[in-house]
Design an enzyme around this catalytic site. Sequence first.
Site, short mmCIF file in Angstrom:
data_model
loop_
_atom_site.label_atom_id
_atom_site.label_comp_id
_atom_site.label_asym_id
_atom_site.label_seq_id
_atom_site.Cartn_x
_atom_site.Cartn_y
_atom_site.Cartn_z
N HIS A 104 0.88 -1.26 0.03
CA HIS A 104 0.01 -0.08 -0.16
C HIS A 104 0.78 1.34 -0.09
O HIS A 104 0.53 2.38 -0.52
CB HIS A 104 -0.79 0.00 1.37
CG HIS A 104 -2.12 -1.12 1.39
ND1 HIS A 104 -1.65 -1.96 2.37
CD2 HIS A 104 -3.10 -1.22 0.71
CE1 HIS A 104 -2.63 -2.91 1.98
NE2 HIS A 104 -3.61 -2.49 1.06
N GLY B 115 -3.10 -1.91 -7.30
CA GLY B 115 -1.82 -2.64 -7.22
C GLY B 115 -2.25 -3.87 -8.38
O GLY B 115 -3.38 -4.11 -8.60
#
Length: 278
Positions: A33, A144
């Site tokens: 993250h 992602g």
Amino acid sequence: MQIFTTVAEFRAWRKTAGQVAFVPTMGNLHEGHISLCQAAKARGGKVVVSIFVNPLQFGQGEDFNTYPRTFEADCDKLVAAGVDALFHPTVDQLYPRTEQQYKVEPPAIQNELCGQFRPGHFRGVATVVTKLFNIVQPDAAMFGKKDYQQLKVIEGMVADLDMPIEIVPVDTGRASDGLALSSRNGYLTAEERAEAPRLYRNLMAIKTALEAGATDFVKLTEAARADLENHGWRVDYVEIRDQQRLEHARPGDREMVVLGAARLGKPRLIDNLEVTLG
Ligand code: PAF
């Protein structure tokens, strides 16, 4: 970092925030993250992160109630990463009506790969991401590549629905043994954690074979499945698809992605590797 828990407060801040790059998350933040936040920060404008564990994308019997919620530690990490604003709504803020009646319906790909094993998951993701986009109004949003199918669903949604948002794919963060970083890795016992990189190693073996010219996709994916099952995994799928539309790859394709999902003990782990032939 400013923290907003209501849509109205966030919207008031957003009016004067200028360019915004957005990182939607469900919290329990790890290095993966943080690399999304760094990619957002590199764009120069404000960085907004959301933390919201979205009930709509969890199925019956999945881990919505037990999903790790680590708000204080998450805030420390976001402050250290230089994030400007955190949007952290309650379920009631985002879903004030007892049932969300309007939903975003992704196309048929939502029922393949992970969608085959998590019915309704991508509808829940597309719906909450649309709501977050409508609230945050970002210029760019970071996703992602670890959740490759999610990335493709969001890219398709933004294109088809004319959302004026640049979707920025960010490479998967990995531990030194190759394991893709994931909040669900926290469910692994020490013994399972040592075993967990086997998924990555099998995907890497397929990638290497494809790069060497292998074209028997069934043989490659079945060998990976067998190796995982022989070591106690319950395999959902190992597949080779094309990178753009996630259709089944065919010999001659140049841009492929090898994807796998399997359970090891409690958690279901997913991973993928892009293969681009020269
Ligand atoms: O990838 C996630 O963490 C979630 O699916 C997302 C994009 C934040 C939507 O809830």
